[in-house]
Design a protein around this motif. Sequence first.
Motif, short mmCIF file in Angstrom:
data_model
loop_
_atom_site.label_atom_id
_atom_site.label_comp_id
_atom_site.label_asym_id
_atom_site.label_seq_id
_atom_site.Cartn_x
_atom_site.Cartn_y
_atom_site.Cartn_z
N LEU A 1 -3.80 9.17 1.16
CA LEU A 1 -3.78 7.90 1.45
C LEU A 1 -2.43 7.42 1.00
O LEU A 1 -1.90 6.45 1.80
N ARG A 2 -2.06 7.65 -0.30
CA ARG A 2 -0.87 6.78 -0.63
C ARG A 2 0.49 7.68 -0.14
O ARG A 2 1.38 6.95 0.06
N GLU A 3 0.18 8.63 0.40
CA GLU A 3 1.65 9.41 1.05
C GLU A 3 1.38 9.15 2.53
O GLU A 3 2.33 9.83 3.30
N GLY A 4 0.40 8.19 3.05
CA GLY A 4 0.41 7.82 4.44
C GLY A 4 -0.34 8.93 5.27
O GLY A 4 -0.10 8.56 6.58
N ARG A 5 -1.18 9.52 4.86
CA ARG A 5 -1.92 10.64 5.64
C ARG A 5 -3.12 9.99 6.08
O ARG A 5 -3.62 9.32 5.10
#
Length: 237
Positions: free
Chosen positions: A223-227
């Motif tokens: 989630l932090r990496e936008g996935r």
Amino acid sequence: MSSDKHPSGAPWRNFYGRIKGKGLRRAQEAYLDEDLERLSPGPVSWAENPERRPLALEPLFGDRPVWLEIGFGGGEHMVHQAARNPDIGIVGCEPYINGVAMLLGKIRQAGVANLSVHPGDVRDLFDVLPARSIARAFLLYPDPWPKKRHHRRRFVTPEYLEPLSRVMAPGSVLRVATDIPDYVRQTLQQVPRHGFEWLAERPSDWREPWDDWISTRYENKALREGRVPYYLTFRKN
């Protein structure tokens, strides 16, 4: 000697992934020394069980249904489910010894007793689990092996799905969580070929987490990496 056998009688199996990371803390070493043997499901390795006698699950959990978590990472989901469902037993597999040590610490902290831990390759456990003995299985954020030439290393291949299908009971549930779209594609192609039905009826069935879900460290990183996470539910036919 057969070309596909180890001198011990074990099949030759390549293992791809980490077995151990950075040094363990003293407390984690104590967890491994003091708790791991007690929480073992029984003789799983070829050295302990060369005849591949089936594991006796009743001494572990009585007549409770048995769930299986494949690659439990740091163990947060496994402990969460054990605390939430004291009327079931959970066996977890994880070859990464640092993750095993983290799980043992969480077990002590939570005080749950309906868990068993195999610190090794799930294929060895498949060899000795009785047929139709697992009521639910979890495959949560497995190694993605993103390069195409490495896709054969993924769990969602016949080498893993055939024995998984054998140990799953009719009507049992398999949950798969991943943040890799191509892993979703391969999962939806391969899992139904091994006796499972995908239960999705609407987009929310794979876009929203399960009601009893707890987010793991791997999901938080995604989630932090936008996935975007995907939550796939299958039932064994």
